[in-house]
Design a protein around this motif. Structure first.
Motif, PDB file in Angstrom:
ATOM      1  N   MET A   1       0.821  -1.208   0.000  1.00 39.26           N
ATOM      2  CA  MET A   1       0.000   0.000   0.000  1.00 39.26           C
ATOM      3  C   MET A   1       0.855   1.257   0.000  1.00 39.26           C
ATOM      4  O   MET A   1       0.591   2.208  -0.750  1.00 39.26           O
ATOM      5  CB  MET A   1      -0.929  -0.003   1.213  1.00 39.26           C
ATOM      6  CG  MET A   1      -2.017  -1.059   1.170  1.00 39.26           C
ATOM      7  SD  MET A   1      -3.052  -0.939  -0.313  1.00 39.26           S
ATOM      8  CE  MET A   1      -3.751   0.699  -0.100  1.00 39.26           C
TER       9      MET A   1
ATOM     10  N   THR B   1      -8.345   6.806  -1.461  1.00 42.99           N
ATOM     11  CA  THR B   1      -7.553   5.766  -0.807  1.00 42.99           C
ATOM     12  C   THR B   1      -8.101   5.562   0.598  1.00 42.99           C
ATOM     13  O   THR B   1      -8.431   6.535   1.283  1.00 42.99           O
ATOM     14  CB  THR B   1      -6.072   6.172  -0.724  1.00 42.99           C
ATOM     15  OG1 THR B   1      -5.632   6.652  -1.997  1.00 42.99           O
ATOM     16  CG2 THR B   1      -5.208   4.999  -0.306  1.00 42.99           C
TER      17      THR B   1
ATOM     18  N   TRP C   1      -8.378   2.652   4.246  1.00 40.89           N
ATOM     19  CA  TRP C   1      -8.263   1.351   4.897  1.00 40.89           C
ATOM     20  C   TRP C   1      -9.353   1.226   5.951  1.00 40.89           C
ATOM     21  O   TRP C   1      -9.795   2.212   6.531  1.00 40.89           O
ATOM     22  CB  TRP C   1      -6.882   1.103   5.504  1.00 40.89           C
ATOM     23  CG  TRP C   1      -6.380   2.032   6.575  1.00 40.89           C
ATOM     24  CD1 TRP C   1      -5.482   3.043   6.418  1.00 40.89           C
ATOM     25  CD2 TRP C   1      -6.708   2.019   7.983  1.00 40.89           C
ATOM     26  NE1 TRP C   1      -5.239   3.671   7.620  1.00 40.89           N
ATOM     27  CE2 TRP C   1      -5.967   3.056   8.601  1.00 40.89           C
ATOM     28  CE3 TRP C   1      -7.549   1.227   8.774  1.00 40.89           C
ATOM     29  CZ2 TRP C   1      -6.052   3.330   9.969  1.00 40.89           C
ATOM     30  CZ3 TRP C   1      -7.640   1.502  10.139  1.00 40.89           C
ATOM     31  CH2 TRP C   1      -6.894   2.530  10.722  1.00 40.89           C
TER      32      TRP C   1
ATOM     33  N   THR D   1      -8.099  -2.722   2.225  1.00 43.24           N
ATOM     34  CA  THR D   1      -7.360  -1.579   1.690  1.00 43.24           C
ATOM     35  C   THR D   1      -7.815  -1.338   0.262  1.00 43.24           C
ATOM     36  O   THR D   1      -8.060  -2.277  -0.494  1.00 43.24           O
ATOM     37  CB  THR D   1      -5.846  -1.825   1.719  1.00 43.24           C
ATOM     38  OG1 THR D   1      -5.546  -3.062   1.054  1.00 43.24           O
ATOM     39  CG2 THR D   1      -5.338  -1.889   3.151  1.00 43.24           C
TER      40      THR D   1
END
Length: 323
Positions: free
Chosen positions: A66, A122, A124, A138
């Motif tokens: 990541m 983006t 998580w 993720t």
């Protein structure tokens, strides 16, 4: 249904009890992460919040993957993007439920006016499960504006347990591939996407096709999209899972991301976009975003995080999605 922060495609995990889940021990957050190249002016307005880059619950190769993907985006597309703080307030950058058992981090970088990028999201998520286990998700997705017809980017790695995970990687088509064979040829037949899909299939014998229960989802993805479940039967250790992420998933994800940044973001689409075609692209994108909210996020967020947190996070996402 599990919450995945994907605006248009997501893996459906309908039964927690059907998964070989084990509780994932929380790793200590490393004191330092891989440094990103910045100038003094960039440091004053970081591209994303620090909490996003922590990835506190992942296997080490998953975290490295990541951080590497995000670093590649920053290095290549920094001039295309606005800081996440312009779209995501501090109380949405990191959030958790009342007990702290479920946590999440959100980063959204909108594109500057001159860029084909609409936004890059983006995130998580660390989600507690009824059986005492946990699931870690993720996600990186890149949406383009209607100034181009080039595909969107989608990466997602779901760590259901230390030895079982689901991998989704695709360039999401924005045109009907039957009606537009030139689009199919440009972005799928003439690229390495199919070769990369076959490479994973050949190299990782544990990888099995994952079939979403949503027929809508199956119609959105491309014919070269990677959607697999991977189960590592190694006595409960994580060595094989870590090896697969490091040796197989990471290089494929890096190559597809580079392909998207080069062929879709920087070079643009297959033709000049006329006004009527722009309207069709915007309509398709808007419908995909709306379905993501309706099908998964609006129901899963309150269950995992409570209504107040859900309203706050969904409000930010809806604002960026413009729905």
């Amino acid at each position: 249904m599990t919450l995945l922060l994907c605006p248009h495609t997501h893996v459906y995990l309908n039964s927690f009890s059907a998964l070989p889940l084990k509780k994932i021990s929380t790793r200590k957050i490393r004191n330092s992460i891989r440094a990103l190249s910045t100038t003094p002016s960039e440091m004053e307005q970081p591209m994303r919040g620090q909490r996003l880059m922590e990835f506190p619950h992942l296997l080490a190769p998953h975290k490295d993957l990541m951080v590497g993907l995000i670093s590649a985006v920053d290095k290549r597309l920094h001039g295309h993007l606005l800081p996440s703080s312009a779209s995501v307030p501090p109380d949405a950058e990191y959030y958790q439920n009342q007990s702290g058992a479920s946590q999440g981090s959100l980063c959204i970088n909108r594109g500057v006016d001159s860029s084909h990028i609409d936004f890059i999201l983006t995130s998580w998520l660390h989600l507690s499960l009824p059986n005492g286990g946990a699931m870690d998700i993720t996600n990186i997705q890149g949406y383009l504006k209607s100034s181009t017809d080039a595909p969107h980017f989608q990466f997602e790695l779901v760590q259901c347990s230390p030895t079982y995970f689901i991998f989704f990687l695709d360039l999401i088509p924005r045109k009907d591939l039957v009606l537009h064979p030139d689009y199919l040829k440009t972005f799928y037949e003439d690229s390495r996407l199919e070769a990369l899909r076959k490479q994973l299939e050949t190299q990782v014998l544990e990888a099995k096709p994952y079939f979403s229960s949503s027929l809508y989802f199956r119609n959105v993805v491309s014919p070269t999209g990677i959607l697999v479940s991977i189960t590592c039967e190694d006595g409960g250790t994580t060595e094989r899972a870590e090896e697969i992420i490091r040796a197989n998933i990471e290089p494929i994800a890096n190559e597809v991301l580079e392909l998207w940044m080069d062929s879709c973001v920087c070079k643009g689409g297959t033709a000049t976009i006329e006004e009527d075609e722009r309207d069709q692209l915007e309509k398709r994108d808007r419908m995909i975003k709306s379905r993501a909210i309706e099908m998964d996020l609006s129901s899963s967020m309150p269950i995992q995080f409570g209504q107040d947190v859900a309203d706050r996070i969904l409000g930010v996402i809806r604002s960026v999605f413009r729905i």
